[in-house]
Write a protein that holds these residues in place. Structure first.
Motif, PDB file in Angstrom:
ATOM      1  N   ARG A   6       0.831  -1.199   0.000  1.00  0.00           N
ATOM      2  CA  ARG A   6       0.000   0.000   0.000  1.00  0.00           C
ATOM      3  C   ARG A   6       0.869   1.253   0.000  1.00  0.00           C
ATOM      4  NH1 ARG A   6      -3.085  -1.369   3.755  1.00  0.00           N
ATOM      5  NH2 ARG A   6      -4.981  -1.809   2.608  1.00  0.00           N
ATOM      6  N   GLU A   7       1.867   1.292   0.872  1.00  0.00           N
ATOM      7  CA  GLU A   7       2.760   2.451   0.944  1.00  0.00           C
ATOM      8  C   GLU A   7       3.548   2.630  -0.346  1.00  0.00           C
ATOM      9  OE1 GLU A   7       5.208   2.530   4.441  1.00  0.00           O
ATOM     10  OE2 GLU A   7       3.488   2.277   5.767  1.00  0.00           O
ATOM     11  N   ALA A   8       3.991   1.539  -0.939  1.00  0.00           N
ATOM     12  CA  ALA A   8       4.740   1.620  -2.192  1.00  0.00           C
ATOM     13  C   ALA A   8       3.874   2.200  -3.312  1.00  0.00           C
ATOM     14  CB  ALA A   8       5.255   0.239  -2.584  1.00  0.00           C
ATOM     15  N   ILE A   9       2.632   1.757  -3.387  1.00  0.00           N
ATOM     16  CA  ILE A   9       1.720   2.264  -4.418  1.00  0.00           C
ATOM     17  C   ILE A   9       1.449   3.739  -4.192  1.00  0.00           C
ATOM     18  CG2 ILE A   9      -0.662   2.118  -5.283  1.00  0.00           C
ATOM     19  CD1 ILE A   9      -0.389  -0.980  -4.682  1.00  0.00           C
ATOM     20  N   LEU A  10       1.164   4.118  -2.953  1.00  0.00           N
ATOM     21  CA  LEU A  10       0.902   5.526  -2.646  1.00  0.00           C
ATOM     22  C   LEU A  10       2.121   6.391  -2.948  1.00  0.00           C
ATOM     23  CD1 LEU A  10      -1.172   5.191   0.627  1.00  0.00           C
ATOM     24  CD2 LEU A  10      -1.989   5.866  -1.636  1.00  0.00           C
ATOM     25  N   ALA A  14       2.094   9.643  -5.484  1.00  0.00           N
ATOM     26  CA  ALA A  14       1.960  10.789  -4.580  1.00  0.00           C
ATOM     27  C   ALA A  14       1.969  12.140  -5.293  1.00  0.00           C
ATOM     28  CB  ALA A  14       3.056  10.755  -3.515  1.00  0.00           C
ATOM     29  N   SER A  15       2.740  12.279  -6.333  1.00  0.00           N
ATOM     30  CA  SER A  15       2.840  13.580  -7.001  1.00  0.00           C
ATOM     31  C   SER A  15       2.009  13.657  -8.279  1.00  0.00           C
ATOM     32  CB  SER A  15       4.303  13.888  -7.324  1.00  0.00           C
ATOM     33  OG  SER A  15       4.809  12.926  -8.234  1.00  0.00           O
ATOM     34  N   ASN A  16       1.203  12.636  -8.547  1.00  0.00           N
ATOM     35  CA  ASN A  16       0.395  12.619  -9.767  1.00  0.00           C
ATOM     36  C   ASN A  16      -0.751  13.612  -9.709  1.00  0.00           C
ATOM     37  OD1 ASN A  16       2.048  10.488 -10.409  1.00  0.00           O
ATOM     38  ND2 ASN A  16       0.404   9.072 -10.889  1.00  0.00           N
ATOM     39  N   ASN A  17      -1.020  14.249 -10.854  1.00  0.00           N
ATOM     40  CA  ASN A  17      -2.190  15.115 -10.962  1.00  0.00           C
ATOM     41  C   ASN A  17      -3.376  14.272 -11.451  1.00  0.00           C
ATOM     42  OD1 ASN A  17      -2.106  14.890 -13.818  1.00  0.00           O
ATOM     43  ND2 ASN A  17      -0.769  16.668 -13.990  1.00  0.00           N
ATOM     44  N   GLN A  18      -4.530  14.908 -11.632  1.00  0.00           N
ATOM     45  CA  GLN A  18      -5.734  14.165 -12.027  1.00  0.00           C
ATOM     46  C   GLN A  18      -5.560  13.444 -13.355  1.00  0.00           C
ATOM     47  OE1 GLN A  18      -9.394  16.395 -11.850  1.00  0.00           O
ATOM     48  NE2 GLN A  18      -8.999  17.096  -9.769  1.00  0.00           N
ATOM     49  N   PRO A  38      -3.804  -4.948  -7.268  1.00  0.00           N
ATOM     50  CA  PRO A  38      -3.529  -4.322  -5.961  1.00  0.00           C
ATOM     51  C   PRO A  38      -3.512  -2.799  -6.029  1.00  0.00           C
ATOM     52  CG  PRO A  38      -2.062  -6.170  -6.304  1.00  0.00           C
ATOM     53  CD  PRO A  38      -2.772  -5.941  -7.611  1.00  0.00           C
ATOM     54  N   GLY A  39      -2.945  -2.257  -7.098  1.00  0.00           N
ATOM     55  CA  GLY A  39      -2.913  -0.801  -7.244  1.00  0.00           C
ATOM     56  C   GLY A  39      -4.307  -0.214  -7.371  1.00  0.00           C
ATOM     57  N   LEU A  40      -5.148  -0.878  -8.158  1.00  0.00           N
ATOM     58  CA  LEU A  40      -6.530  -0.409  -8.290  1.00  0.00           C
ATOM     59  C   LEU A  40      -7.262  -0.507  -6.956  1.00  0.00           C
ATOM     60  CD1 LEU A  40      -7.508  -1.942 -11.744  1.00  0.00           C
ATOM     61  CD2 LEU A  40      -7.153   0.480 -11.201  1.00  0.00           C
ATOM     62  N   GLY A  41      -6.944  -1.547  -6.202  1.00  0.00           N
ATOM     63  CA  GLY A  41      -7.551  -1.699  -4.880  1.00  0.00           C
ATOM     64  C   GLY A  41      -7.182  -0.556  -3.951  1.00  0.00           C
ATOM     65  N   VAL A  42      -5.925  -0.151  -3.985  1.00  0.00           N
ATOM     66  CA  VAL A  42      -5.473   0.971  -3.148  1.00  0.00           C
ATOM     67  C   VAL A  42      -6.162   2.265  -3.592  1.00  0.00           C
ATOM     68  CG1 VAL A  42      -3.484   2.403  -2.515  1.00  0.00           C
ATOM     69  CG2 VAL A  42      -3.271  -0.094  -2.541  1.00  0.00           C
ATOM     70  N   LEU A  43      -6.270   2.464  -4.896  1.00  0.00           N
ATOM     71  CA  LEU A  43      -6.951   3.670  -5.390  1.00  0.00           C
ATOM     72  C   LEU A  43      -8.421   3.667  -4.981  1.00  0.00           C
ATOM     73  CD1 LEU A  43      -5.424   4.009  -8.978  1.00  0.00           C
ATOM     74  CD2 LEU A  43      -4.800   5.261  -6.905  1.00  0.00           C
ATOM     75  N   PHE A  44      -9.072   2.512  -5.095  1.00  0.00           N
ATOM     76  CA  PHE A  44     -10.470   2.431  -4.690  1.00  0.00           C
ATOM     77  C   PHE A  44     -10.622   2.686  -3.193  1.00  0.00           C
ATOM     78  CE2 PHE A  44     -14.305   0.260  -3.232  1.00  0.00           C
ATOM     79  CZ  PHE A  44     -15.242   0.937  -4.000  1.00  0.00           C
ATOM     80  N   GLU A  45      -9.704   2.168  -2.415  1.00  0.00           N
ATOM     81  CA  GLU A  45      -9.733   2.401  -0.971  1.00  0.00           C
ATOM     82  C   GLU A  45      -9.688   3.905  -0.664  1.00  0.00           C
ATOM     83  OE1 GLU A  45      -7.446   0.324   2.640  1.00  0.00           O
ATOM     84  OE2 GLU A  45      -6.109   1.482   1.339  1.00  0.00           O
ATOM     85  N   LEU A  46      -8.828   4.638  -1.368  1.00  0.00           N
ATOM     86  CA  LEU A  46      -8.737   6.082  -1.175  1.00  0.00           C
ATOM     87  C   LEU A  46     -10.044   6.781  -1.559  1.00  0.00           C
ATOM     88  CD1 LEU A  46      -5.166   6.789  -2.566  1.00  0.00           C
ATOM     89  CD2 LEU A  46      -5.904   6.918  -0.174  1.00  0.00           C
ATOM     90  N   ILE A  47     -10.592   6.368  -2.690  1.00  0.00           N
ATOM     91  CA  ILE A  47     -11.858   6.963  -3.142  1.00  0.00           C
ATOM     92  C   ILE A  47     -12.955   6.700  -2.110  1.00  0.00           C
ATOM     93  CG2 ILE A  47     -13.697   6.770  -4.873  1.00  0.00           C
ATOM     94  CD1 ILE A  47     -11.411   6.142  -6.907  1.00  0.00           C
ATOM     95  N   TRP A  48     -13.054   5.469  -1.666  1.00  0.00           N
ATOM     96  CA  TRP A  48     -14.099   5.084  -0.714  1.00  0.00           C
ATOM     97  C   TRP A  48     -13.974   5.865   0.596  1.00  0.00           C
ATOM     98  CZ3 TRP A  48     -18.413   2.384  -1.462  1.00  0.00           C
ATOM     99  CH2 TRP A  48     -19.130   1.973  -0.344  1.00  0.00           C
TER     100      TRP A  48
END
Length: 73
Positions: A6-10, A14-18, A38-48
């Motif tokens: 999770r930390e690696a994906i974030l 971290a510096s990405n724009n929309q 896994p990356g999509l899962g982390v992104l979905f977790e943030l959205i949720w």
């Protein structure tokens, strides 16, 4: 070695724009590669975590329809 995925994906986004975040999502979905899940899962977790109840309801409706369509194939 202790790897926190999770930390690696974030850290990687971290510096990405929309536009960059959208490109990441589109690429992951279009590629269909299991390693992208896994990356999509982390992104979905943030959205949720940052969505209000109405947004969560809309996401769940979209998810329900997507599951129905995917399993009807």
């Amino acid at each position: 070695m202790d790897l926190n995925l999770r930390e690696a994906i974030l850290s990687n986004i971290a510096s990405n724009n929309q536009d960059q975040l959208e490109a990441t999502i589109v690429d992951a979905v279009q590629s269909g590669e299991e390693k992208m899940l896994p990356g999509l899962g982390v992104l979905f977790e943030l959205i949720w975590e940052h969505a209000d109840e109405q947004d969560k309801h809309h996401m769940l409706e979209a998810l329900e329809q997507g599951v129905k369509q995917a399993t009807a194939r």
